[in-house]
Write a protein that holds these residues in place. Structure first.
Motif, short mmCIF file in Angstrom:
data_model
loop_
_atom_site.label_atom_id
_atom_site.label_comp_id
_atom_site.label_asym_id
_atom_site.label_seq_id
_atom_site.Cartn_x
_atom_site.Cartn_y
_atom_site.Cartn_z
N VAL A 68 0.86 -1.19 0.00
CA VAL A 68 0.00 0.00 0.00
C VAL A 68 0.89 1.23 0.00
O VAL A 68 1.77 1.38 0.84
CB VAL A 68 -0.92 0.01 1.24
CG1 VAL A 68 -1.72 1.30 1.29
CG2 VAL A 68 -1.82 -1.19 1.22
N THR A 69 0.68 2.06 -0.97
CA THR A 69 1.41 3.33 -1.01
C THR A 69 0.48 4.44 -0.53
O THR A 69 -0.74 4.27 -0.48
CB THR A 69 1.88 3.63 -2.45
OG1 THR A 69 0.74 3.65 -3.30
CG2 THR A 69 2.87 2.60 -2.92
N HIS A 70 1.08 5.52 -0.19
CA HIS A 70 0.28 6.65 0.30
C HIS A 70 -0.47 7.26 -0.89
O HIS A 70 0.12 7.81 -1.79
CB HIS A 70 1.19 7.68 0.95
CG HIS A 70 0.43 8.82 1.54
ND1 HIS A 70 -0.38 8.66 2.64
CD2 HIS A 70 0.35 10.12 1.19
CE1 HIS A 70 -0.93 9.80 2.94
NE2 HIS A 70 -0.49 10.72 2.08
N GLU A 71 -1.77 7.08 -0.87
CA GLU A 71 -2.60 7.62 -1.95
C GLU A 71 -3.66 8.52 -1.34
O GLU A 71 -4.40 8.12 -0.43
CB GLU A 71 -3.26 6.50 -2.75
CG GLU A 71 -2.29 5.60 -3.47
CD GLU A 71 -2.99 4.48 -4.22
OE1 GLU A 71 -4.22 4.55 -4.42
OE2 GLU A 71 -2.30 3.53 -4.59
N LEU A 72 -3.72 9.69 -1.84
CA LEU A 72 -4.74 10.61 -1.36
C LEU A 72 -6.06 10.32 -2.04
O LEU A 72 -6.11 9.87 -3.18
CB LEU A 72 -4.32 12.06 -1.67
CG LEU A 72 -3.08 12.54 -0.91
CD1 LEU A 72 -2.71 13.93 -1.37
CD2 LEU A 72 -3.34 12.53 0.58
N GLY A 73 -7.11 10.54 -1.34
CA GLY A 73 -8.42 10.40 -1.93
C GLY A 73 -8.99 9.00 -1.87
O GLY A 73 -10.03 8.74 -2.48
N LEU A 74 -8.35 8.07 -1.15
CA LEU A 74 -8.92 6.72 -1.01
C LEU A 74 -10.01 6.77 0.05
O LEU A 74 -9.82 7.28 1.15
CB LEU A 74 -7.85 5.71 -0.58
CG LEU A 74 -6.91 5.17 -1.64
CD1 LEU A 74 -5.95 4.19 -0.99
CD2 LEU A 74 -7.67 4.48 -2.74
N ASP A 75 -11.12 6.22 -0.27
CA ASP A 75 -12.16 6.12 0.74
C ASP A 75 -11.90 4.89 1.59
O ASP A 75 -11.00 4.10 1.32
CB ASP A 75 -13.55 6.12 0.12
CG ASP A 75 -13.78 4.90 -0.77
OD1 ASP A 75 -12.79 4.20 -1.06
OD2 ASP A 75 -14.93 4.67 -1.17
N ARG A 76 -12.66 4.73 2.59
CA ARG A 76 -12.44 3.65 3.56
C ARG A 76 -12.55 2.28 2.90
O ARG A 76 -11.73 1.40 3.15
CB ARG A 76 -13.47 3.80 4.68
CG ARG A 76 -13.21 2.89 5.81
CD ARG A 76 -14.21 3.21 6.91
NE ARG A 76 -13.94 2.33 8.01
CZ ARG A 76 -14.22 2.59 9.24
NH1 ARG A 76 -14.77 3.74 9.56
NH2 ARG A 76 -13.95 1.73 10.18
N ALA A 77 -13.53 2.04 2.05
CA ALA A 77 -13.72 0.74 1.40
C ALA A 77 -12.53 0.41 0.49
O ALA A 77 -12.03 -0.73 0.48
CB ALA A 77 -15.02 0.74 0.61
N ALA A 78 -12.05 1.39 -0.26
CA ALA A 78 -10.91 1.15 -1.16
C ALA A 78 -9.65 0.86 -0.35
O ALA A 78 -8.85 -0.01 -0.71
CB ALA A 78 -10.70 2.36 -2.07
N LEU A 79 -9.47 1.58 0.77
CA LEU A 79 -8.32 1.33 1.62
C LEU A 79 -8.36 -0.08 2.19
O LEU A 79 -7.35 -0.80 2.19
CB LEU A 79 -8.27 2.37 2.74
CG LEU A 79 -7.10 2.22 3.72
CD1 LEU A 79 -5.78 2.40 2.98
CD2 LEU A 79 -7.22 3.21 4.84
N PHE A 80 -9.52 -0.51 2.67
CA PHE A 80 -9.63 -1.87 3.21
C PHE A 80 -9.45 -2.92 2.10
O PHE A 80 -8.90 -3.99 2.36
CB PHE A 80 -10.95 -2.06 3.96
CG PHE A 80 -10.92 -1.48 5.34
CD1 PHE A 80 -10.03 -1.96 6.29
CD2 PHE A 80 -11.78 -0.44 5.69
CE1 PHE A 80 -10.01 -1.42 7.57
CE2 PHE A 80 -11.74 0.10 6.96
CZ PHE A 80 -10.86 -0.38 7.91
N ASP A 81 -9.91 -2.63 0.90
CA ASP A 81 -9.66 -3.55 -0.22
C ASP A 81 -8.15 -3.69 -0.46
O ASP A 81 -7.65 -4.79 -0.69
CB ASP A 81 -10.35 -3.06 -1.49
CG ASP A 81 -11.84 -3.32 -1.48
OD1 ASP A 81 -12.27 -4.18 -0.67
OD2 ASP A 81 -12.56 -2.69 -2.28
#
Length: 163
Positions: A68-81
């Protein structure tokens, strides 16, 4: 010492010249079989090592792809995916590492078996060579005794003719 009473280095009594020839052929065949077995074990070790190296590289690539790289604008569901993907990748890496360990052990065992087979092949070849040497000594002794007999007979013939 006659052929029928010669004692071989590995303590078997020999019955005849043909028996020695048979033993020599048998030892050579054993040596060839052991060499073939050593080649098979060596090839199996190389295959297992190659598969382990390939699996190790694939596992490392899988983890690198899933980090996982630091990505701005990820919502919670995308981050958990993404985190779920990383967890699955790490589990796959752990399984791969376990399999790599098994393959490495298998390769080491195959190399050990190849070394044992080569030692046996050398031993059989050595025994075959000993039998060859013994046969050549016996043939040389027979030839020399036949030559001596022929020489004695010739000398006796000349001695009988002179009188």
């Amino acid at each position: 010492m006659s052929v029928s009473t010669m004692r071989l280095p590995w303590r078997r009594y020999v019955r005849s010249h043909e028996h020695i020839c048979h033993l020599r052929r048998w030892k050579r065949a054993q040596a060839e079989r052991e060499q073939a077995t050593a080649r098979e074990h060596g090839e199996a070790a190389a295959r297992a090592q190659h598969e382990a190296d390939t699996l190790r590289a694939a596992a490392a690539a899988c983890v690198d792809d899933a980090i996982v790289t630091h990505e701005l604008g990820l919502d919670r569901a995308a981050l958990f995916d993404r985190l779920r993907t990383l967890a699955v990748a790490r589990a796959h890496v752990l399984e791969s590492q376990h399999r790599v360990g098994e393959l490495s052990q298998q390769a080491a065992h195959s190399r050990e078996q190849a070394a044992v087979s080569l030692r046996l092949a050398v031993e059989h070849r050595r025994r075959s060579n000993k039998l060859d040497e013994w046969l050549s000594r016996q043939q040389r002794k027979r030839r020399q005794s036949a030559e001596r007999r022929a020489e004695w007979e010739t000398q006796e013939d000349y001695a009988c003719r002179r009188r």
